[in-house]
Write a protein that holds these residues in place. Structure first.
Motif, PDB file in Angstrom:
ATOM      1  N   LEU A  20       0.850  -1.190   0.000  1.00  0.00           N
ATOM      2  CA  LEU A  20       0.000   0.000   0.000  1.00  0.00           C
ATOM      3  C   LEU A  20       0.884   1.238   0.000  1.00  0.00           C
ATOM      4  CD1 LEU A  20      -2.558  -1.015   2.787  1.00  0.00           C
ATOM      5  CD2 LEU A  20      -3.097  -0.736   0.372  1.00  0.00           C
ATOM      6  N   ARG A  21       0.484   2.223  -0.806  1.00  0.00           N
ATOM      7  CA  ARG A  21       1.186   3.510  -0.790  1.00  0.00           C
ATOM      8  C   ARG A  21       0.143   4.614  -0.736  1.00  0.00           C
ATOM      9  NH1 ARG A  21       3.787   7.199  -4.636  1.00  0.00           N
ATOM     10  NH2 ARG A  21       2.997   5.961  -6.385  1.00  0.00           N
ATOM     11  N   MET A  22       0.318   5.550   0.207  1.00  0.00           N
ATOM     12  CA  MET A  22      -0.667   6.611   0.391  1.00  0.00           C
ATOM     13  C   MET A  22       0.016   7.880   0.878  1.00  0.00           C
ATOM     14  SD  MET A  22      -2.356   5.120   3.912  1.00  0.00           S
ATOM     15  CE  MET A  22      -1.917   3.425   3.464  1.00  0.00           C
ATOM     16  N   THR A  23      -0.645   9.012   0.685  1.00  0.00           N
ATOM     17  CA  THR A  23      -0.189  10.273   1.246  1.00  0.00           C
ATOM     18  C   THR A  23      -1.207  10.742   2.281  1.00  0.00           C
ATOM     19  OG1 THR A  23      -1.270  11.586  -0.477  1.00  0.00           O
ATOM     20  CG2 THR A  23       1.012  10.935  -0.862  1.00  0.00           C
ATOM     21  N   GLN A  24      -0.702  11.431   3.295  1.00  0.00           N
ATOM     22  CA  GLN A  24      -1.563  11.921   4.365  1.00  0.00           C
ATOM     23  C   GLN A  24      -1.152  13.324   4.771  1.00  0.00           C
ATOM     24  OE1 GLN A  24      -0.362   8.378   6.530  1.00  0.00           O
ATOM     25  NE2 GLN A  24      -2.502   8.025   7.071  1.00  0.00           N
ATOM     26  N   SER A  25      -2.151  14.163   5.013  1.00  0.00           N
ATOM     27  CA  SER A  25      -1.922  15.524   5.490  1.00  0.00           C
ATOM     28  C   SER A  25      -2.413  15.622   6.920  1.00  0.00           C
ATOM     29  CB  SER A  25      -2.673  16.540   4.617  1.00  0.00           C
ATOM     30  OG  SER A  25      -2.243  16.461   3.278  1.00  0.00           O
ATOM     31  N   SER A  26      -1.639  16.257   7.759  1.00  0.00           N
ATOM     32  CA  SER A  26      -2.029  16.416   9.159  1.00  0.00           C
ATOM     33  C   SER A  26      -1.395  17.684   9.688  1.00  0.00           C
ATOM     34  CB  SER A  26      -1.592  15.195   9.978  1.00  0.00           C
ATOM     35  OG  SER A  26      -0.196  14.996   9.878  1.00  0.00           O
ATOM     36  N   GLY A  27      -1.500  17.898  10.974  1.00  0.00           N
ATOM     37  CA  GLY A  27      -0.951  19.118  11.527  1.00  0.00           C
ATOM     38  C   GLY A  27      -1.065  19.154  13.038  1.00  0.00           C
ATOM     39  N   ARG A  28      -0.609  20.271  13.590  1.00  0.00           N
ATOM     40  CA  ARG A  28      -0.648  20.442  15.033  1.00  0.00           C
ATOM     41  C   ARG A  28      -0.894  21.906  15.357  1.00  0.00           C
ATOM     42  NH1 ARG A  28       3.588  18.227  19.628  1.00  0.00           N
ATOM     43  NH2 ARG A  28       2.295  18.830  21.412  1.00  0.00           N
ATOM     44  N   SER A  29      -1.693  22.162  16.400  1.00  0.00           N
ATOM     45  CA  SER A  29      -1.921  23.516  16.880  1.00  0.00           C
ATOM     46  C   SER A  29      -1.661  23.555  18.373  1.00  0.00           C
ATOM     47  CB  SER A  29      -3.346  23.980  16.563  1.00  0.00           C
ATOM     48  OG  SER A  29      -4.291  23.152  17.218  1.00  0.00           O
ATOM     49  N   VAL A  30      -0.984  24.604  18.821  1.00  0.00           N
ATOM     50  CA  VAL A  30      -0.606  24.752  20.226  1.00  0.00           C
ATOM     51  C   VAL A  30      -0.900  26.179  20.661  1.00  0.00           C
ATOM     52  CG1 VAL A  30       1.269  24.592  21.911  1.00  0.00           C
ATOM     53  CG2 VAL A  30       1.222  23.027  19.959  1.00  0.00           C
ATOM     54  N   GLN A  31      -1.492  26.321  21.842  1.00  0.00           N
ATOM     55  CA  GLN A  31      -1.737  27.648  22.391  1.00  0.00           C
ATOM     56  C   GLN A  31      -0.413  28.301  22.773  1.00  0.00           C
ATOM     57  OE1 GLN A  31      -4.847  29.376  22.996  1.00  0.00           O
ATOM     58  NE2 GLN A  31      -3.310  31.013  23.185  1.00  0.00           N
ATOM     59  N   MET A  32      -0.152  29.466  22.212  1.00  0.00           N
ATOM     60  CA  MET A  32       1.077  30.182  22.534  1.00  0.00           C
ATOM     61  C   MET A  32       0.919  30.929  23.848  1.00  0.00           C
ATOM     62  SD  MET A  32       2.444  31.571  18.828  1.00  0.00           S
ATOM     63  CE  MET A  32       0.882  32.243  18.236  1.00  0.00           C
ATOM     64  N   THR A  33       1.986  31.008  24.593  1.00  0.00           N
ATOM     65  CA  THR A  33       1.973  31.683  25.892  1.00  0.00           C
ATOM     66  C   THR A  33       3.056  32.757  25.932  1.00  0.00           C
ATOM     67  OG1 THR A  33       3.474  30.014  26.816  1.00  0.00           O
ATOM     68  CG2 THR A  33       1.118  29.634  27.090  1.00  0.00           C
ATOM     69  N   GLY A  34       3.142  33.430  27.066  1.00  0.00           N
ATOM     70  CA  GLY A  34       4.145  34.471  27.186  1.00  0.00           C
ATOM     71  C   GLY A  34       3.680  35.752  26.538  1.00  0.00           C
ATOM     72  N   GLY A  35       4.556  36.384  25.811  1.00  0.00           N
ATOM     73  CA  GLY A  35       4.210  37.648  25.186  1.00  0.00           C
ATOM     74  C   GLY A  35       3.410  37.509  23.914  1.00  0.00           C
ATOM     75  N   THR A  36       3.238  36.288  23.406  1.00  0.00           N
ATOM     76  CA  THR A  36       2.504  36.055  22.157  1.00  0.00           C
ATOM     77  C   THR A  36       1.206  35.337  22.451  1.00  0.00           C
ATOM     78  OG1 THR A  36       4.618  35.797  21.019  1.00  0.00           O
ATOM     79  CG2 THR A  36       2.647  35.090  19.837  1.00  0.00           C
ATOM     80  N   THR A  37       0.122  35.797  21.848  1.00  0.00           N
ATOM     81  CA  THR A  37      -1.181  35.159  22.039  1.00  0.00           C
ATOM     82  C   THR A  37      -1.608  34.468  20.754  1.00  0.00           C
ATOM     83  OG1 THR A  37      -2.339  37.177  21.403  1.00  0.00           O
ATOM     84  CG2 THR A  37      -1.871  36.860  23.754  1.00  0.00           C
ATOM     85  N   GLY A  38      -2.618  33.618  20.869  1.00  0.00           N
ATOM     86  CA  GLY A  38      -3.138  32.906  19.711  1.00  0.00           C
ATOM     87  C   GLY A  38      -2.593  31.495  19.627  1.00  0.00           C
ATOM     88  N   MET A  39      -2.871  30.850  18.489  1.00  0.00           N
ATOM     89  CA  MET A  39      -2.479  29.474  18.265  1.00  0.00           C
ATOM     90  C   MET A  39      -1.314  29.401  17.289  1.00  0.00           C
ATOM     91  SD  MET A  39      -4.706  27.920  20.157  1.00  0.00           S
ATOM     92  CE  MET A  39      -4.472  26.201  19.676  1.00  0.00           C
ATOM     93  N   ALA A  40      -0.342  28.585  17.633  1.00  0.00           N
ATOM     94  CA  ALA A  40       0.737  28.264  16.692  1.00  0.00           C
ATOM     95  C   ALA A  40       0.306  27.032  15.910  1.00  0.00           C
ATOM     96  CB  ALA A  40       2.032  27.990  17.433  1.00  0.00           C
ATOM     97  N   VAL A  41       0.363  27.118  14.591  1.00  0.00           N
ATOM     98  CA  VAL A  41      -0.138  26.050  13.726  1.00  0.00           C
ATOM     99  C   VAL A  41       0.962  25.582  12.783  1.00  0.00           C
ATOM    100  CG1 VAL A  41      -1.841  25.428  11.970  1.00  0.00           C
ATOM    101  CG2 VAL A  41      -2.482  26.981  13.830  1.00  0.00           C
ATOM    102  N   ALA A  42       1.113  24.266  12.686  1.00  0.00           N
ATOM    103  CA  ALA A  42       2.044  23.665  11.733  1.00  0.00           C
ATOM    104  C   ALA A  42       1.302  22.609  10.930  1.00  0.00           C
ATOM    105  CB  ALA A  42       3.228  23.040  12.453  1.00  0.00           C
ATOM    106  N   LEU A  43       1.465  22.618   9.634  1.00  0.00           N
ATOM    107  CA  LEU A  43       0.809  21.660   8.742  1.00  0.00           C
ATOM    108  C   LEU A  43       1.888  20.886   8.003  1.00  0.00           C
ATOM    109  CD1 LEU A  43      -1.809  24.153   7.285  1.00  0.00           C
ATOM    110  CD2 LEU A  43      -2.187  22.488   9.107  1.00  0.00           C
ATOM    111  N   HIS A  44       1.725  19.573   7.942  1.00  0.00           N
ATOM    112  CA  HIS A  44       2.735  18.770   7.257  1.00  0.00           C
ATOM    113  C   HIS A  44       2.087  17.582   6.559  1.00  0.00           C
ATOM    114  CE1 HIS A  44       2.498  16.124  10.832  1.00  0.00           C
ATOM    115  NE2 HIS A  44       2.519  17.238  11.511  1.00  0.00           N
ATOM    116  N   SER A  45       2.792  17.013   5.624  1.00  0.00           N
ATOM    117  CA  SER A  45       2.296  15.865   4.875  1.00  0.00           C
ATOM    118  C   SER A  45       3.386  14.808   4.789  1.00  0.00           C
ATOM    119  CB  SER A  45       1.846  16.277   3.467  1.00  0.00           C
ATOM    120  OG  SER A  45       2.927  16.825   2.742  1.00  0.00           O
ATOM    121  N   GLN A  46       2.957  13.585   4.519  1.00  0.00           N
ATOM    122  CA  GLN A  46       3.908  12.490   4.412  1.00  0.00           C
ATOM    123  C   GLN A  46       3.373  11.445   3.448  1.00  0.00           C
ATOM    124  OE1 GLN A  46       3.894  11.086   8.538  1.00  0.00           O
ATOM    125  NE2 GLN A  46       2.720   9.301   7.923  1.00  0.00           N
TER     126      GLN A  46
END
Length: 333
Positions: free
Chosen positions: A119-145
């Protein structure tokens, strides 16, 4: 921000389609107070554990569906949001699959043999993390394999994963993860040799729609979207011959809540027949639009081409898993 990243963020936004007057907090609280979902059904839908599990230090990633928390104010009328419709949708029926079954054609691997299922397939996924400290909002990373897997009945074989470098929707996300590289998988190629017994092939259900229903539509309380999740999981685990593909299509065609969505095209440029099922439509349905699960089938062979749990507000399905190649072989690649 690239169009691809924008679509992935939009499709994963849990607040999409919810119309609340700007600053009307009382209206929002009133809607929450009238939520008919019981305490038990308020829990996230349970998923069957996939057989594609971590092997030693090498993790076989199935699908990492990312939830990106977003708070957004909308102006306009209040009321129940209408689900996002895919162009060409046909409500209430998956009868489009019946002609496919009636004229099902063989693939190049039907009737073949070999020690390994490939079997051979591609998949897209990602991660989101709440930023702290002096930066607000969500840090988002998207990656595929891309994952290639050769697996024998005794659980031996080989898995090769090629991970691409992550993409970021903004510089704040890029800086956040640059300082925390351990939070993301490393780009590059990783190969795992499997010894006998490390990852046995799961047993295929009988080539019968009733057997498919019993095996794939679990847990039942998740509603018809779970049937689509089960079919996607099965295709990530096994190569299906013509008889099993026909059984899967008959199973979906007879499952209430599975709906035809017309023709769609996957990232490989292949056009197929799409079906979907709304989430949160089990015995204790959740209010509002919970999104959908989608499957894309080859209209000639009945092969699953792609699967997804996301669509943009414009109705474009973001195909998170694309099934590229299947075969039986005696050689490890």
């Amino acid at each position: 921000m690239s169009k691809r990243i924008r679509e992935l963020l939009e499709s994963a936004d849990p607040a999409r389609g919810v119309h609340v007057d700007q600053g009307d907090v009382e209206a929002l609280l009133d809607r929450a107070g009238n939520d008919v979902t019981s305490l038990t059904s308020a829990e996230p839908p349970r998923r069957r554990a996939s057989r594609l599990v971590p092997v030693g230090a090498f993790a076989v990633v199935v699908v990492a569906a990312t939830t990106i928390v977003a708070v957004q104010t909308f102006s306009g009328p209040t009321g129940t949001a209408e689900p996002n419709l895919v162009p060409g949708s046909i409500a209430g029926s998956a009868s489009c699959l019946t002609p496919v079954v009636d004229q099902l054609q063989s693939t190049s691997y039907d009737g073949g043999s070999g020690r390994y299922e490939y079997l051979r397939m591609t998949q897209s996924s990602g991660r989101s993390v709440q930023m702290t400290g002096g930066t607000t909002g969500m840090a988002v990373a998207l990656h595929s394999q891309e994952t290639a897997r050769w697996l024998a009945d005794d659980g031996s074989g080989r898995i090769r994963v090629v991970r691409e470098a992550p993409e970021y929707p903004d510089e704040a996300s890029r800086d956040f993860f640059a300082q925390r590289p351990q939070m993301l998988p490393t780009a590059g190629t990783e190969t795992k040799e499997l010894r006998p017994g490390e990852l046995p092939l799961p047993t295929l259900p009988a080539a019968d729609p009733v057997a498919m229903d019993r095996a794939l539509y679990q847990p039942r309380e998740n509603g018809p979207s779970q049937a689509l999740v089960g079919v996607a999981d099965l295709n990530r685990q096994r190569v299906l011959d013509l008889e099993h593909r026909a059984a899967v299509l008959r199973f979906l065609a007879s499952t209430e809540g599975v709906t035809c969505r017309g023709e769609q095209t996957d990232p490989e440029g292949r056009t197929g027949i799409a079906v979907s099922a709304d989430r949160g439509r089990g015995p204790q349905p959740s209010p509002g639009d919970q999104g959908r699960e989608y499957l894309l089938f080859d209209a000639r062979t009945g092969e699953l081409l792609a699967s997804s749990g996301n669509a943009t507000t414009a109705g474009n399905v973001v195909w998170s898993t694309v099934y590229i190649e299947r075969a039986y072989t005696d050689r490890l690649g």
